[in-house]
Enzyme design. Structure first.
Site, PDB file in Angstrom:
ATOM      1  N   ASP A  80      52.987 -23.722  12.288  1.00 23.88           N
ATOM      2  CA  ASP A  80      54.092 -23.541  11.341  1.00 23.88           C
ATOM      3  C   ASP A  80      53.927 -24.455  10.128  1.00 23.88           C
ATOM      4  OD1 ASP A  80      56.433 -22.430  10.401  1.00 23.88           O
ATOM      5  OD2 ASP A  80      57.747 -23.753  11.563  1.00 23.88           O
ATOM      6  N   ASN A  87      58.728 -12.116  12.489  1.00 21.60           N
ATOM      7  CA  ASN A  87      58.015 -12.227  11.204  1.00 21.60           C
ATOM      8  C   ASN A  87      57.877 -10.870  10.490  1.00 21.60           C
ATOM      9  OD1 ASN A  87      55.789 -14.864  12.389  1.00 21.60           O
ATOM     10  ND2 ASN A  87      57.688 -15.062  11.238  1.00 21.60           N
TER      11      ASN A  87
HETATM   12  C1  IPE Z   1      57.118 -19.224  14.349  1.00 23.32           C
HETATM   13  O1  IPE Z   1      57.238 -19.688  13.045  1.00 23.32           O
HETATM   14  C2  IPE Z   1      56.162 -18.066  14.382  1.00 23.32           C
HETATM   15  C3  IPE Z   1      54.771 -18.402  14.102  1.00 23.32           C
HETATM   16  C4  IPE Z   1      54.293 -19.593  13.916  1.00 23.32           C
HETATM   17  C5  IPE Z   1      53.879 -17.285  14.075  1.00 23.32           C
HETATM   18  P1  IPE Z   1      58.407 -19.185  12.099  1.00 23.32           P
HETATM   19  O2  IPE Z   1      58.279 -19.942  10.837  1.00 23.32           O
HETATM   20  O3  IPE Z   1      58.407 -17.719  12.017  1.00 23.32           O
HETATM   21  O4  IPE Z   1      59.702 -19.620  12.937  1.00 23.32           O
HETATM   22  P2  IPE Z   1      61.144 -20.041  12.441  1.00 23.32           P
HETATM   23  O5  IPE Z   1      61.586 -19.018  11.452  1.00 23.32           O
HETATM   24  O6  IPE Z   1      61.009 -21.396  11.841  1.00 23.32           O
HETATM   25  O7  IPE Z   1      61.947 -20.070  13.697  1.00 23.32           O
HETATM   26  C1  IPE Z   2      53.522 -20.262   9.758  1.00 20.79           C
HETATM   27  O1  IPE Z   2      53.901 -20.744   8.524  1.00 20.79           O
HETATM   28  C2  IPE Z   2      52.787 -18.948   9.674  1.00 20.79           C
HETATM   29  C3  IPE Z   2      53.573 -17.792  10.141  1.00 20.79           C
HETATM   30  C4  IPE Z   2      54.762 -17.825  10.669  1.00 20.79           C
HETATM   31  C5  IPE Z   2      52.959 -16.489   9.972  1.00 20.79           C
HETATM   32  P1  IPE Z   2      55.222 -20.257   7.810  1.00 20.79           P
HETATM   33  O2  IPE Z   2      54.892 -19.091   6.952  1.00 20.79           O
HETATM   34  O3  IPE Z   2      56.331 -20.044   8.783  1.00 20.79           O
HETATM   35  O4  IPE Z   2      55.534 -21.513   6.901  1.00 20.79           O
HETATM   36  P2  IPE Z   2      56.959 -22.150   6.601  1.00 20.79           P
HETATM   37  O5  IPE Z   2      57.605 -22.433   7.914  1.00 20.79           O
HETATM   38  O6  IPE Z   2      57.714 -21.145   5.798  1.00 20.79           O
HETATM   39  O7  IPE Z   2      56.642 -23.390   5.847  1.00 20.79           O
HETATM   40 MG    MG Z   3      57.775 -21.229   9.523  1.00 24.00          MG
END
Ligand code: IPE
Ligand code: IPE
Ligand code: MG
Length: 247
Positions: free
Chosen positions: A27, A75
């Site tokens: 993340d 997502n």
């Molecule tokens: C969790 O991250 C999913 C992945 C790392 C693929 P998200 O960024 O989607 O989760 P939330 O929104 O912080 O819960």
């Molecule tokens: C994790 O990074 C990757 C996926 C969830 C696909 P994020 O895209 O959630 O990055 P933040 O949390 O918005 O910084």
């Molecule tokens: Mg995220």
């Protein structure tokens, strides 16, 4: 009987006490890019380099199974352009990394609703799986369109069908029955779950499987995560007292 002294390597890690299964919530890509006034997609691109580093490191130190949360069922609700960029990046990753997976004896596996992925991505997944199916150095499992609740519902549906067809008695259902119907059937539960970017939540990842996982949340954003930090977390894991409800 006294056990052998721990096989501490020069990095201080005990190779005989590694988690057999390490799970990671990758993340913070978006915030990494935004901090640099760049498009979120740049963060995902940079994050792909961290994936390569983590896979290489885990293989090298001897982790048997690595599961990476790459795309959740939730997502899909992101802007279409970001979802498309993530799918394109995933495809590129599979094409580019297949040869290295071969060289490093890594077997590729996917957990999640593969039927929801674009056809070209599904093709590359299939190719990568076929190419690596006899490898036995490490399992790299990517969670794609994965949600823990959806996984459990799917398992329950399959079990219910077995009961309906008379193949299984309801009172014969055990924890092992359910485990056998999860995407992770045959894998040990993760002993360690690492989440980057500081969020104190599970975000629907491996709900059943992490019942007794050690949790480790680091504020580091995924693109900034390093080999040194990974080894440091593994060392902290090795120093933890896992009691499993006992004294
Ligand atoms: C969790 O991250 C999913 C992945 C790392 C693929 P998200 O960024 O989607 O989760 P939330 O929104 O912080 O819960
Ligand atoms: C994790 O990074 C990757 C996926 C969830 C696909 P994020 O895209 O959630 O990055 P933040 O949390 O918005 O910084
Ligand atoms: Mg995220």
């Amino acid at each position: 009987m006294k056990s052998n002294p721990p096989s501490l390597d020069s990095d201080g890690l005990d190779r005989s006490a590694l988690p057999a299964h390490l799970a990671m919530i990758m993340d913070g890509n978006g915030r990494w890019a935004q901090k640099k006034l760049m498009n979120r997609v740049k963060g995902h691109e940079q994050g792909a380099d961290t994936v390569r580093m983590v896979v290489r490191t885990c293989r090298e130190i001897g982790i048997a199974c690595l599961t990476l949360y790459a795309f959740s069922t939730e997502n899909w609700q992101r802007p279409k352009t970001e979802v498309a960029a993530l799918m394109a990046l995933l495809k590129k990753f599979l094409v580019a990394e297949r040869a290295e997976m071969q060289v490093n004896n890594i077997r590729f596996h996917v957990i999640g609703e593969q039927e929801r992925l674009p056809a070209d991505v599904r093709d590359e997944i299939q190719r990568t799986r076929d190419a690596t199916k006899t490898n036995n150095g490490m399992v790299l499992s990517l969670a794609l369109s994965y949600g823990g609740r959806a996984e459990i519902v799917r398992a329950v549906r399959e079990i219910a069908a077995d009961v309906q067809n008379g193949r299984l008695r309801a009172d014969a259902i055990t924890e092992d029955t359910l485990i056998g119907h999860l995407y992770t059937a045959g894998m040990p539960d993760p002993e360690l779950l690492i989440r980057t970017s500081g969020e104190m939540r599970i975000s629907n990842f491996l709900l059943w499987q992490i019942a007794y996982a050690e949790l480790f949340i680091t504020p580091t954003l995924w693109p900034d995560f390093t080999r040194e930090e990974l080894i440091d977390i593994l060392k902290q894991y090795q120093a933890r007292d896992r009691r499993f409800g006992r004294v």
